[in-house]
Enzyme design. Structure first.
Site: not given
Ligand SMILES: Cc1ncc(COP(=O)(O)O)c(C=O)c1O
Length: 490
Positions: A287, A329, A331, A387, A414-415
């Site tokens: 997140g 985690e 991303g 979003y 087409c939106e």
């Molecule tokens: C369980 C879980 N972990 C990690 C992430 C990665 O989030 P981010 O890319 O915002 O770090 C998400 C994203 O939806 C998630 O649902």
């Protein structure tokens, strides 16, 4: 160009300032190695975008491999350092849902990170990249039996169980195989964070996770989370590793993570005591935010890591427990800013728009908004539609001394909601054939891409040491027709 003379358009959102110089790349949004050449063209590792277009076409995702690797390492190093004395370091699981292909999976492993997946398909990519099962996690609120079996086949380090129902299924499948599944329980701590704020609520109304609210199950006084702990400890085919939570996305401030960590540690301590168990792991999810526009101010990984470490250290001390091994985690914060999307400009049109309310009271005042159409759109970046996400853009193929003009970059679908960049100042002389670059498109853009209107999904090019190579080739018309069974089968 003298932008002092150029007033902000009343149609622009408050946060959007007229840039001092439209030709300058604004630092937090771009990958390291992205620069302007002397001729005024955007380059990456010295390669001009016109060359990339010539070789690979547009739209194109352009990713800096070195930037990806250094952001991945930065997370690992920062969290390892901050948590060294608490739990000997942190396991960083790159969230593959943000962007995944075999090349990226292999970089992740080479930089010492693990991989978080959430489907059989993502596990297939991990397997093809040669990632070892113990370095993989599997998420998902609706894992199929086939996915659970695949996770067991691959000897996954963790299956993150999302519900009581799934816990029972994992236990049964593992038991029928005579195996033990390594399980984390995903809890919903009632903390939701986004950008600068978080909210805390007792009850959760969402599809993910096990509620920590005490009245969340039929059993009076027992939360779904506790019921899952009790059940997990009773199954001989389940090894309960610990607890997990994920509180939101695009988070800049560490406060929400801190509150979630406190809640989960308190619960972990209570469960250890009540059920005479040890829960050796705690995953605090992803997140972490990035800069999509010049006003976004994400914090460096080290700052967030330090803030979280302070809370984990003190909470464990207060609770009198040994700190669990922490994992995270990320991303978006690893891949998001490594990539820009390169588009070619096509049709341009300007509309007159009624003045915002306050002004219009003085008469029928309208202002111009220019629509700049590009050769992709919501099929390669669904986030603005999904979003209301904001992005930025720059004229990438040349320098311009024209005045800034409030523009809306739109796709070719087409939106009418097919918007790539809702509001951005671009030079007034942007014309068909120019190239635009949109930064911050590494996460949840290619991953969410579609074939809407039978557009071919773009390729992804990785640039490293001055060389560009495809890591995912773009689709062709043949790909688009490949699965269509043809008139003979009608
Ligand atoms: C369980 C879980 N972990 C990690 C992430 C990665 O989030 P981010 O890319 O915002 O770090 C998400 C994203 O939806 C998630 O649902």
């Amino acid at each position: 160009m003298n932008t002092d003379a150029v007033h902000a358009s009343p149609l622009a959102p408050e946060w959007l300032a007229v840039p001092d110089n439209l030709n300058v790349l604004q630092a937090p949004m771009w990958a390291a190695g992205v620069e302007k050449s002397d001729a005024g063209e955007v380059t990456i590792d010295g390669i001009p975008v016109s060359e990339l277009k010539e070789k690979f076409g547009t739209p194109l995702f352009v990713m800096s491999e070195s930037d990806f690797r250094s952001r991945a390492r930065a997370f690992k190093d920062a969290f390892d350092e901050a948590f060294a004395d608490i739990c000997g370091g942190v396991d960083v699981y790159y969230a593959g849902k943000s962007f995944l292909c075999t090349a990226v999976a292999s970089w992740v492993a080479e930089e010492g990170l693990r991989l978080d997946t959430c489907s059989g398909g993502e596990l297939a990519v991990a397997a093809r990249a040669g990632i070892e099962g113990p370095n993989l996690g599997l998420h998902g609120n609706n894992k199929s039996d086939a996915e659970i079996n695949r996770a067991l086949d691959m000897k996954l380090g963790r299956i993150v169980v999302d519900s009581l129902d799934e816990l029972e299924r994992v236990a049964k499948i593992a038991s029928s195989r005579g195996e033990t599944a390594k399980v984390m329980l995903r809890l919903t701590p009632g903390v939701h964070a986004h950008t600068h704020e978080f909210i805390a609520t007792a009850h959760e109304d969402q599809k993910f996770g096990l509620s920590m609210a005490e009245d969340s199950t039929e059993e009076a006084g027992l939360s779904a989370a506790e019921e899952a702990v009790a059940a997990a400890t009773s199954y001989s085919s389940i090894e309960l590793l610990g607890l997990h939570c994920h509180i939101g996305s695009q988070i800049f401030e560490p406060d929400g993570f801190a509150v979630a960590a406190q809640k989960l540690l308190g619960f972990l301590a209570a469960m250890q005591l009540k059920y005479s168990i040890v829960l050796p792991e705690l995953d605090l999810g992803g997140g972490y935010g990035i800069a999509y526009t010049p006003v976004d101010t994400p914090r460096p990984a080290a700052e967030i890591a330090q803030a979280m470490a302070v809370v984990v250290r003190s909470t464990c001390a207060e609770l009198g427990i040994t700190a669990p091994r922490i994992s995270i985690e990320p991303g978006r914060a690893i891949v998001g800013s490594t990539t820009f999307t390169l588009y070619e400009v096509g049709t341009l049109k300007t509309v007159r728009v009624d003045a915002p309310e306050a002004e219009s009271q003085q008469g029928n005042v309208t202002y111009p908004r220019r629509y700049v159409s590009v050769d992709g759109g919501m099929s390669d970046n669904a986030r603005p539609v999904l979003y209301d996400a904001d992005y930025s853009a720059i004229l990438a193929s040349r320098e311009s001394s024209a005045d800034p003009q409030l523009s809306r970059v739109v796709g070719k679908h087409c939106e009418s909601g097919d918007i790539v960049v809702r509001d951005v100042y671009l030079p007034a002389d942007v014309a068909a054939g120019d190239l635009l670059a949109v930064p911050g498109t590494g996460a949840y853009c290619w991953a969410l891409s579609s074939n809407y209107n039978y557009l071919a999904r773009p390729g992804v090019v990785a640039v490293r040491d001055g060389a560009a190579r495809l890591i995912v080739r773009g689709e062709t018309e043949e790909d688009l027709l490949n699965r269509d069974m043809g008139v003979a089968n009608v």
